[in-house]
Design an enzyme around this catalytic site. Structure first.
Site, PDB file in Angstrom:
ATOM      1  N   ASN A  11       0.866  -1.184   0.000  1.00 12.02           N
ATOM      2  CA  ASN A  11       0.000   0.000   0.000  1.00 12.02           C
ATOM      3  C   ASN A  11       0.900   1.230   0.000  1.00 12.02           C
ATOM      4  O   ASN A  11       1.506   1.551   1.018  1.00 12.02           O
ATOM      5  CB  ASN A  11      -0.888  -0.037   1.257  1.00 12.02           C
ATOM      6  N   LYS A  13       0.056   4.224  -0.181  1.00  5.69           N
ATOM      7  CA  LYS A  13      -0.582   5.388   0.453  1.00  5.69           C
ATOM      8  C   LYS A  13      -0.378   6.628  -0.429  1.00  5.69           C
ATOM      9  O   LYS A  13      -0.383   6.509  -1.649  1.00  5.69           O
ATOM     10  CB  LYS A  13      -0.058   5.569   1.877  1.00  5.69           C
ATOM     11  N   HIS A  95      -9.427   1.302   5.121  1.00  4.51           N
ATOM     12  CA  HIS A  95      -8.146   1.487   5.810  1.00  4.51           C
ATOM     13  C   HIS A  95      -8.343   2.442   6.990  1.00  4.51           C
ATOM     14  O   HIS A  95      -9.121   3.391   6.907  1.00  4.51           O
ATOM     15  CB  HIS A  95      -7.097   2.041   4.837  1.00  4.51           C
ATOM     16  N   GLU A  97      -6.624   4.775   8.035  1.00  4.33           N
ATOM     17  CA  GLU A  97      -6.350   6.190   7.721  1.00  4.33           C
ATOM     18  C   GLU A  97      -7.567   6.837   7.063  1.00  4.33           C
ATOM     19  O   GLU A  97      -7.823   8.025   7.262  1.00  4.33           O
ATOM     20  CB  GLU A  97      -5.089   6.279   6.846  1.00  4.33           C
ATOM     21  N   GLU A 165      -4.968  -4.634  10.815  1.00  2.00           N
ATOM     22  CA  GLU A 165      -3.914  -3.638  10.981  1.00  2.00           C
ATOM     23  C   GLU A 165      -4.150  -2.868  12.278  1.00  2.00           C
ATOM     24  O   GLU A 165      -4.932  -1.898  12.298  1.00  2.00           O
ATOM     25  CB  GLU A 165      -3.914  -2.660   9.805  1.00  2.00           C
ATOM     26  N   GLY A 171       3.226   2.237  10.875  1.00  2.44           N
ATOM     27  CA  GLY A 171       4.255   3.269  10.724  1.00  2.44           C
ATOM     28  C   GLY A 171       5.012   3.594  12.000  1.00  2.44           C
ATOM     29  O   GLY A 171       5.715   4.596  12.076  1.00  2.44           O
ATOM     30  N   SER A 210       3.881  -2.135  10.317  1.00  2.94           N
ATOM     31  CA  SER A 210       5.334  -2.232  10.530  1.00  2.94           C
ATOM     32  C   SER A 210       5.920  -3.574  10.088  1.00  2.94           C
ATOM     33  O   SER A 210       6.864  -4.073  10.704  1.00  2.94           O
ATOM     34  CB  SER A 210       5.691  -1.933  11.987  1.00  2.94           C
ATOM     35  N   GLY A 231       2.990  -1.114   4.227  1.00  3.42           N
ATOM     36  CA  GLY A 231       3.033   0.311   3.885  1.00  3.42           C
ATOM     37  C   GLY A 231       4.442   0.723   3.517  1.00  3.42           C
ATOM     38  O   GLY A 231       4.917   0.493   2.399  1.00  3.42           O
ATOM     39  N   GLY A 232       5.156   1.338   4.463  1.00  9.97           N
ATOM     40  CA  GLY A 232       6.470   1.938   4.205  1.00  9.97           C
ATOM     41  C   GLY A 232       7.441   1.019   3.481  1.00  9.97           C
ATOM     42  O   GLY A 232       8.144   1.445   2.557  1.00  9.97           O
TER      43      GLY A 232
HETATM   44  P1  13P Z   1       3.346   0.379   7.586  1.00  8.49           P
HETATM   45  O1  13P Z   1       3.800  -0.917   6.966  1.00  8.49           O
HETATM   46  O2  13P Z   1       4.073   1.574   7.054  1.00  8.49           O
HETATM   47  O3  13P Z   1       3.329   0.290   9.090  1.00  8.49           O
HETATM   48  O4  13P Z   1       1.812   0.589   7.123  1.00  8.49           O
HETATM   49  C1  13P Z   1       0.904  -0.448   7.270  1.00  8.49           C
HETATM   50  C2  13P Z   1      -0.330  -0.090   6.546  1.00  8.49           C
HETATM   51  O5  13P Z   1      -1.086   0.766   6.974  1.00  8.49           O
HETATM   52  C3  13P Z   1      -0.614  -0.800   5.280  1.00  8.49           C
HETATM   53  O6  13P Z   1      -1.905  -0.558   4.836  1.00  8.49           O
END
Ligand code: 13P
Length: 247
Positions: A11, A13, A95, A97, A165, A171, A210, A231-232
């Site tokens: 993802n 983002k 999600h 967010e 999640e 993050g 993470s 994510g990251g």
């Molecule tokens: P991170 O892997 O950056 O913690 O993000 C997870 C996430 O929200 C994937 O949708």
């Protein structure tokens, strides 16, 4: 017992300009032909061009959100049909967010799932608790409640996945213990059985928060973990492929 085919989804983002397409090309070149399904969910602006970058590879393309309606006066929103038209085959919905930044409720998320099905997209439905909810001992009830509220009965017999999640793990570099992940994933599996019967045993339950190459092996081996939403660590091909190879 049916074992779901694992899915590792990146993802991106709100990250990625045209220059980042090189990372997608590197993922396409390095993704194993056999093994987990692999997907990248870039920002909407890159979907079409990323589809071209991934063409001929096993890597799938996904959106990060969709509107419940197929078209209309909804400035700035994107219909599931538009994502499919641009080359996506999956879409993330609900999600945390989006639930936090845009006030999305379980009911709205369920309508987005319906939109995904209408457009022929496979939804990845996200759930997860806050740190306060976990500390109050409410994590299991909150998350299973989100599963019940966000997954419409129409999902029965369809391809989908659920992504657990924990918001406090996104993050932050923090992750739940393996025992905590297994407890939650088992509870989600039991809820899916209640809602859809054994047919939903093919739906992978992804872990997100993470995930990186260094911890992916242990997380992906945990009971009822059917992949990861990353994510990251999905923004750089080498990091992401390290997770793909850990399964
Ligand atoms: P991170 O892997 O950056 O913690 O993000 C997870 C996430 O929200 C994937 O949708």
């Amino acid at each position: 017992m049916t074992v779901p085919t694992p899915l590792i989804a990146g993802n991106w983002k709100m990250n990625g300009l045209s220059a980042a397409l090189g990372e997608a090309r590197a993922v396409a070149a390095g993704a194993p032909a056999k093994g987990p399904r692999v997907a990248i969910c870039p920002p909407a602006t890159l979907i079409h061009r990323m589809g071209e970058a991934l063409a001929g590879s096993p890597v799938k393309l996904g959106g990060q959100d969709c509107h419940p309606e197929p078209s209309g006066a909804h400035t700035g929103d994107i219909a599931a049909e538009m994502l499919a038209d641009a080359g996506a085959s999956l879409v993330i919905v609900g999600h945390s967010e989006r639930r936090a930044d845009h006030g999305e409720t379980d009911d709205l998320v369920a309508r987005k799932v319906m939109a995904a099905l209408r457009a022929g997209l496979e939804p990845i439905v996200c759930v997860g608790e806050t740190l306060e909810q976990r500390q109050a001992g409410e994590a299991l009830s909150i998350v299973t409640g989100q599963v019940r509220g966000s997954l419409p009965t129409a999902l029965g017999g369809k391809a989908f996945s659920v992504a657990y999640e924990p918001i406090w793990a996104i993050g932050t570099g923090l992750t739940p213990t393996t025992a905590e992940i297994e407890e939650m994933h088992r509870a989600i599996r039991a809820t899916l059985r209640e809602l859809f019967g054994a047919a939903a045993d093919t739906a992978p339950i992804l872990y997100g928060g993470s995930v990186k190459a260094a911890n992916a092996g242990e997380i992906l081996r945990a009971a009822e973990v059917g992949g990861a939403l990353v994510g990251g660590a999905s923004l750089k091909a080498e990091d992401f492929l390290g997770i793909v190879r850990a399964i």
